[in-house]
Write a protein that holds these residues in place. Structure first.
Motif, PDB file in Angstrom:
ATOM      1  N   THR A   1     -10.457  -0.432   0.403  1.00 55.09           N
ATOM      2  CA  THR A   1     -10.738  -1.599  -0.433  1.00 55.09           C
ATOM      3  C   THR A   1     -10.672  -2.875   0.390  1.00 55.09           C
ATOM      4  O   THR A   1     -11.531  -3.762   0.286  1.00 55.09           O
TER       5      THR A   1
ATOM      6  N   TRP B   1       0.831  -1.209   0.000  1.00 58.10           N
ATOM      7  CA  TRP B   1       0.000   0.000   0.000  1.00 58.10           C
ATOM      8  C   TRP B   1       0.863   1.256   0.000  1.00 58.10           C
ATOM      9  O   TRP B   1       0.563   2.227  -0.714  1.00 58.10           O
TER      10      TRP B   1
ATOM     11  N   ASP C   1     -13.665  -3.173   2.826  1.00 54.55           N
ATOM     12  CA  ASP C   1     -14.942  -3.504   2.203  1.00 54.55           C
ATOM     13  C   ASP C   1     -15.042  -4.949   1.731  1.00 54.55           C
ATOM     14  O   ASP C   1     -16.118  -5.390   1.297  1.00 54.55           O
ATOM     15  N   ASP C   2     -13.947  -5.690   1.788  1.00 58.12           N
ATOM     16  CA  ASP C   2     -13.962  -7.074   1.318  1.00 58.12           C
ATOM     17  C   ASP C   2     -14.420  -8.001   2.444  1.00 58.12           C
ATOM     18  O   ASP C   2     -13.739  -8.123   3.467  1.00 58.12           O
TER      19      ASP C   2
ATOM     20  N   ARG D   1      -7.102   4.661   0.429  1.00 63.06           N
ATOM     21  CA  ARG D   1      -7.916   3.994  -0.583  1.00 63.06           C
ATOM     22  C   ARG D   1      -7.663   2.487  -0.562  1.00 63.06           C
ATOM     23  O   ARG D   1      -8.595   1.694  -0.650  1.00 63.06           O
ATOM     24  N   SER D   2      -6.397   2.092  -0.438  1.00 66.32           N
ATOM     25  CA  SER D   2      -6.095   0.669  -0.341  1.00 66.32           C
ATOM     26  C   SER D   2      -6.727   0.061   0.902  1.00 66.32           C
ATOM     27  O   SER D   2      -7.263  -1.056   0.868  1.00 66.32           O
TER      28      SER D   2
ATOM     29  N   ASP E   1      -4.831  -8.855   4.653  1.00 64.14           N
ATOM     30  CA  ASP E   1      -5.487  -7.550   4.531  1.00 64.14           C
ATOM     31  C   ASP E   1      -5.914  -6.981   5.878  1.00 64.14           C
ATOM     32  O   ASP E   1      -5.721  -5.795   6.149  1.00 64.14           O
TER      33      ASP E   1
END
Length: 479
Positions: free
Chosen positions: A383, A366, A386-387, A379-380, A411
């Motif tokens: 993402t 990132w 949200d997964d 932003r990374s 993550d």
């Protein structure tokens, strides 16, 4: 190793079974020690009691050096030679175990005296001629030979010894090193690795550490490699084959030794490897001085996608190629090189601490995306947040051995660092990125060590942060 996202960028293998069956079923049960002999000495435990891999490693001793003097014949696939294992007894020992999968043992000696042995699954039991007293330094010599095996993980991926059309490649996470040398196969027992590998002249053998010379004669060439720093067994490698070897230095002075199978040297690979000096110097600016004597990469040609993952083998990560080219891109290179600080120098104390490797390496990706491509870290992080796959379990508490490579380890592990950045601020977080790998350089560390280190960087109570992001089952309402 990068998280599995495609067939090319694959993650760590999840290990509970091997050798075309269940490894755990064939191992003796783990305990803190065995029955005492008449002198009061115990058998070293046949496993270290790791929560996720209780049978991995062995108790009763601490290895300081592996001296491997080996010879390989690509035609027959036969590996032969001796391992000299220097260790210190951590208890009075009447016997102890080494991890070894397959291969035929022809001789074992302890301090030059023949020792009795037994085999049970992947355990090689050794009974010295006399009791080894606590604190004693001793050398175990094991002569062995055979065709090393691939170990099959439950998800169908492999580790251990890969035969290639011109040689072989050894990869060892989590316990694949026992496919090619006997040892104490757990990340908590790191040791210097000194390897000499004899191969047919015309081939090259590349390993961890620094090249320490070659010797030729009788149609064979021996390559000597020596690590100045201790290596966890899962980070040990040797690659045998035809390679184009490139030696250079980063602008900051780190020596580079890169070996690329010419068949895997496609434009993507070449472009990524050209950026290695830039990446290493950038990472050194963030994480502190590069922790080893040299860096580099191994890109080997593996037909049929039998590997499918990169691995952060110490000094020079391995990237497999196949008939379509090499699995090397810049984000993967950033990830694997960052592991030289996070995982290779500072190695997890247990397998459930794997998020300390993968969370930092993912966060390094990132940071690189922000540095080189203008993609904000926020932003990374959004993402990843949200997964849904990232929230299957807490990163510091994988529920089983089959989960150490799952997405939460990568993550959500990186999200822990993102939240720490917000809590600590830029100055203290920069101290964390440099101070943590320095505090435990060339050693082992646990999640508890990490949270204690972070607490020392601030007067703020970080307990709620860790309870939510590191250990919590529920997804927070927002990032």
């Amino acid at each position: 190793m990068p998280l599995r996202r495609t067939a090319v960028r694959a993650g760590r293998r999840l290990f509970t079974a091997c050798l075309a069956g269940s490894l755990l079923a064939c191992l003796p049960s783990c305990s803190g020690g065995g029955a005492q002999d008449s002198a009061g000495a115990s058998a070293g435990a046949s496993g270290l009691g790791d929560r996720l891999f209780p049978h991995a490693g062995n108790g009763g001793y601490d290895v300081t050096r592996y001296g491997l003097d080996l010879s390989y014949d690509p035609g027959s696939g036969r590996l032969s030679g001796t391992a000299v294992i220097t260790a210190t007894a951590t208890q009075d020992l009447g016997s102890f175990d080494l991890d070894l999968a397959g291969l035929t043992v022809t001789r074992v000696a302890v301090d030059g005296r023949p020792a009795r042995t037994g085999r049970s699954g992947t355990e090689l039991s050794v009974r010295p001629a006399g009791t080894l007293r606590r604190g004693a330094r001793f050398e175990t010599t094991v002569a062995y030979a055979g065709v090393p095996r691939l170990l099959t993980d439950p998800d169908g991926s492999h580790e251990g010894w890969f035969r290639t059309d011109d040689g072989a490649l050894a990869l060892g996470e989590p316990v694949g090193s026992m496919a090619w040398f006997p040892g104490n196969d757990h990340p908590s027992d790191k040791a210097v690795l000194d390897l000499t590998m004899s191969v047919p002249t015309g081939l090259t053998a590349v390993s961890d550490g620094e090249p320490a010379g070659t010797r030729s004669g009788g149609g064979r060439t021996s390559f000597h490699w020596s690590s100045g720093a201790p290596v966890a067994t899962y980070l040990a490698t040797v690659a045998i084959g035809r390679f184009t070897v490139t030696r250079s230095r980063t602008p900051g002075g780190v020596p580079l030794y890169t070996a690329v199978d010419p068949r895997s040297d496609d434009p993507q690979t070449a472009a990524a490897l050209r950026r290695m000096p830039e990446i290493l110097d950038w990472e050194s600016g963030l994480f502190g001085p590069y922790p080893f004597g040299s860096a580099g990469a191994i890109v080997d040609h593996i037909e049929g996608g039998r590997v499918g993952y990169a691995l952060e083998t110490q000094n020079r990560p391995v990237f497999p190629g196949d008939g379509e080219g090499a699995a090397v891109d810049v984000p993967t290179l950033v990830h694997e090189l960052s592991h030289q600080w996070f995982g290779d120098s500072v190695t997890p104390r247990s397998w459930q601490d794997m998020w300390l490797n993968e969370g930092f390496a993912t966060y390094a990706e990132w940071l690189w995306l922000e540095h080189s491509g203008g993609v904000p870290v926020a932003r990374s992080a959004a993402t990843a947040f949200d997964d849904p796959a990232a929230w299957a379990f807490p990163p510091a508490a994988p529920p089983g051995a089959a989960d150490i490579s799952a997405q939460p380890v990568y993550d959500r592990g990186a999200l822990v660092l993102y939240e720490l950045h917000q809590a600590l601020g830029d100055t203290a977080f920069a101290k964390l990125l440099r101070g943590w790998p320095a505090a435990h350089a060339h050693g082992n560390a646990s999640t508890a060590d990490f949270t204690a280190y972070c607490a020392g960087l601030t007067t703020r109570d970080l307990t709620p942060l860790f309870a939510t992001w590191l250990y919590g089952d529920a997804k927070p309402a927002r990032l």
